[in-house]
Design an enzyme around this catalytic site. Structure first.
Site, short mmCIF file in Angstrom:
data_model
loop_
_atom_site.label_atom_id
_atom_site.label_comp_id
_atom_site.label_asym_id
_atom_site.label_seq_id
_atom_site.Cartn_x
_atom_site.Cartn_y
_atom_site.Cartn_z
N LYS A 15 0.62 1.44 2.89
CA LYS A 15 1.67 0.74 2.15
C LYS A 15 1.27 0.50 0.68
O LYS A 15 2.02 0.81 -0.24
CB LYS A 15 1.99 -0.61 2.83
CG LYS A 15 2.55 -0.49 4.24
CD LYS A 15 2.93 -1.82 4.83
CE LYS A 15 1.73 -2.71 5.08
NZ LYS A 15 0.77 -2.15 6.07
N THR A 16 0.07 -0.05 0.50
CA THR A 16 -0.37 -0.39 -0.85
C THR A 16 -0.58 0.86 -1.70
O THR A 16 -0.23 0.91 -2.89
CB THR A 16 -1.67 -1.21 -0.79
OG1 THR A 16 -1.45 -2.37 0.02
CG2 THR A 16 -2.12 -1.64 -2.17
N HIS A 63 -2.21 -6.18 8.85
CA HIS A 63 -3.08 -6.64 9.93
C HIS A 63 -2.40 -7.75 10.71
O HIS A 63 -1.75 -8.63 10.15
CB HIS A 63 -4.41 -7.12 9.35
CG HIS A 63 -5.51 -7.22 10.38
ND1 HIS A 63 -5.52 -8.22 11.33
CD2 HIS A 63 -6.61 -6.47 10.59
CE1 HIS A 63 -6.59 -8.09 12.09
NE2 HIS A 63 -7.27 -7.02 11.66
#
Length: 639
Positions: A15-16, A63
């Site tokens: 995602k990042t 997470h």
């Protein structure tokens, strides 16, 4: 209009990295994030689109230990990019993040299959089919799926074009009033002081605005504003916003608090919420279950009170009450997410119906009816429902703003219409929370109650002309605000259902009627006092020949007083009213002739009265505010 996109997806699905490839901004700002290679906190970026729109981006952690941070970020997004790694496919947090977005009311988005450079075409096709199957029945069922690689750049132009098209066509459902910024970061900026950041979910903030932190109601003022790294004078809804606050230290503020304008939010410990238990939940939610509640950027323990059942089964929806250990600040239509305690897992969520309410009785017909109305009422009907629930307390305009889905102009129009049709009454034009209203049914019930009270009073006190306003206020109207009491009395007077004589309220057709023996006594008493003038007979001398006690004759005395025929100067001493009137004229003439004061001797010379009556009458003149005592003398009271 500003639009916010959020990411969602399992840990280590890229995602990042994808956000950095699209925007050039690295959202992992913490040293620990860079060291561990995972996102822990929310990250923020922006992307300038071809049409001129600046798309705000919120990157969330994947997470499972940081799902609470993910919820805090997702609470402010308009649409989502669900990120799934092509080499791993759908994973646990993929599903949970999708559930959370559903519960938060996200309705559209795209899917990015990352790391497509690490798989062959057959595997990519298989994963794509699998993802499409997983998304069936969700809000992303028809969403486009874009295979991309953040490393090679494959698919990024197509994804960027799709995001641009989605952002340009998107029409966010945001209120233009009730400015609110759920705080997700608090820090100190050298040379500026305390700064908070968040997504402005409604309204707008301007430099110089007085603001409050809710639920603590701590006060501050906006020194400066930044949005996407640029200093601005005004920040509208839908913008990631940094607010520099005056007069507060970092330790004064907590993540999860809400920054808003003064007097716009009303924190409470009981909310009513339409709750959906996810069909995928492993078990239902029992009555009084303790849960983790996520609202905006805040997480708090809450207890679920089911009102029409003992258990909310997976797949079921019900209106319930959530009860908190400390006040929470919310607005009708807000979204909440509920996670179970052990193991921590997303179980349910839904929309806030009433962010301030009273506890309700379970398993009653009245409660069931109310719950059904709450679940379906909108607009003016919802405003009327909340007014009806408020009863004689009514609601101010500011509270009605938070209790309905109406913006200020629409709410004003709805309330005006309700008042015109008798569905509501304006009680106070300048109340603490703006104009104050009560429901029309409440007014009707009070009308019946007030008329019945006065009728019962007449029956109980047939020899009294009526009930004084002060007695009426302290007995019948003691549970009402002074303005509502006044409104009710004046309405009945204007309608001709009550009448007034001086300070006395009565029914229009009420007349004091004496029985024949009482009528005879009235004549005897009146004649005795008219004959006695300023030297009336003793009560005992009047009543003993009639074989009556004063207690038995007292109602007739009260009638004569109410009729203005006799005056009580002191206990057990009455005078003819005409004689008192003549005395007052004589006293006023005495002062008009040039006298400045009058002692007992002068009063005796003026009236020829004995001490027995002289002192009583002097005290009466003081009480009636004709004279004022100064030492042993009386002076004419100035008017």
């Amino acid at each position: 209009m500003p639009v916010i996109m959020g990411t969602a997806g399992h840990i280590d699905h890229g995602k990042t990295t994808l956000i950095k490839a699209l925007t050039g901004i690295d959202c992992d700002r913490l040293a620990e994030e860079k060291k561990r290679g995972i996102t822990i906190e929310l990250g923020f970026a922006f992307m300038d689109l071809p049409g001129g729109t600046r798309l705000g981006v919120i990157d969330v952690p994947g997470h499972e230990r940081f799902v609470k941070n993910m919820v805090a970020g997702a609470a402010g997004i308009d649409f989502v990019t669900l990120v799934i790694a092509a080499d791993e496919g759908v994973m646990p947090q993929t599903r949970e993040h999708l559930d959370i977005c559903t519960l938060l009311g996200v309705e559209t988005g795209v899917v990015a299959l990352t790391k497509c450079d690490m798989v062959d075409e057959d595997w990519l096709a298989m994963v794509t089919d699998d993802v499409r199957g997983i998304l069936a029945g969700t809000f992303l069922a028809d969403a486009p799926i874009f295979p991309v690689s953040s490393h090679t750049g494959a698919g990024l132009p197509e994804l960027r074009a799709a995001l641009s098209e989605l952002a340009d066509a998107f029409a966010p459902k945001r209120r233009s009033d009730l400015a609110r910024l759920p705080i997700d970061r608090v820090f100190t900026l050298r040379g500026h002081g305390t700064v908070v950041t968040g997504t402005l979910i409604a309204g707008s903030f301007a430099v110089g605005d007085d603001v409050r932190l809710f639920p603590t109601d701590k006060r501050s003022k906006i020194r400066s504003l930044q949005s996407h790294g640029e200093t601005v004078d005004v920040s509208p809804a839908g913008r990631r916003t940094a607010v520099n606050l005056a007069g507060l230290e970092v330790e004064d503020i907590e993540r999860g608090e809400v920054l808003a304008l003064p007097g716009t939010l009303f924190p409470d410990t009981v909310w009513e919420v339409e709750l959906l238990c996810l069909a995928s939940a492993p078990r239902g939610i029992k009555h009084r279950t303790e849960v983790h509640l996520h609202h905006g950027t805040r997480e708090i323990q809450a207890r679920v009170h089911l009102l029409d059942r003992d258990k909310l089964e997976p797949g079921e929806t019900a209106v319930c009450q959530l009860r908190f250990p400390e006040p929470m600040a919310g607005v009708h239509g807000d979204r909440v997410v509920i996670r179970s305690g052990a193991p921590l897992r997303t179980m349910a969520g839904g929309r806030v119906l009433t962010p301030m309410t009273r506890k309700l009785k379970r398993h009653t017909e009245a409660t069931s009816t109310l719950l059904a109305e709450l679940a379906t009422a909108t607009g003016p009907a919802l405003a009327a429902l909340q007014l009806r629930r408020a009863g004689v307390e009514g609601l101010g305009f500011a509270r009605l703003m938070t209790l309905t889905d109406l913006e200020s102009k629409a709410l004003d129009k709805a309330l005006t219409s309700l008042c015109d049709k008798g569905g509501a009454a304006l009680v106070d034009r300048e109340g603490k929370e703006g104009r104050h209203y009560v429901h029309g049914d409440t007014v009707a019930e009070l009308t019946i109650s007030l008329a019945a009270f006065v009728a019962a009073y007449h029956k109980r006190e047939p020899l009294k002309l009526g009930v004084s306003r002060s007695e009426l206020a302290s007995t019948w109207g003691k549970a009402l605000s002074p303005k509502l009491f006044h409104l009710m009395v004046e309405r009945l007077l204007r309608a001709g259902k009550l009448a007034t004589e001086g300070d006395v309220i009565r029914l229009p057709d009420h007349k004091v009627s004496l029985a024949s023996d009482q009528a005879k006594l009235r004549g005897i008493l009146l004649a005795a006092y008219q004959k006695g003038g300023l030297t009336p007979p003793n009560i005992k001398d009047i009543l003993e020949p009639l074989d009556l006690t004063f207690k038995e004759a007292q109602p007739v005395y009260k009638v004569l007083q109410d009729e203005g025929l006799i005056i009580k100067a002191q206990e057990n001493m009455y005078f003819c009213a005409e004689a008192i009137k003549a005395l007052i004229e004589k006293v006023q003439a005495y002062y008009a002739a040039g006298a400045t004061d009058m002692g007992p001797a002068e009063f005796r010379e003026l009236t020829g009265l004995s001490r027995k009556f002289l002192i009583a009458l002097l005290e009466y003149l003081d009480k009636d505010k004709i004279t004022v005592r100064v030492g042993d003398k009386r002076q004419l009271r100035k008017r």
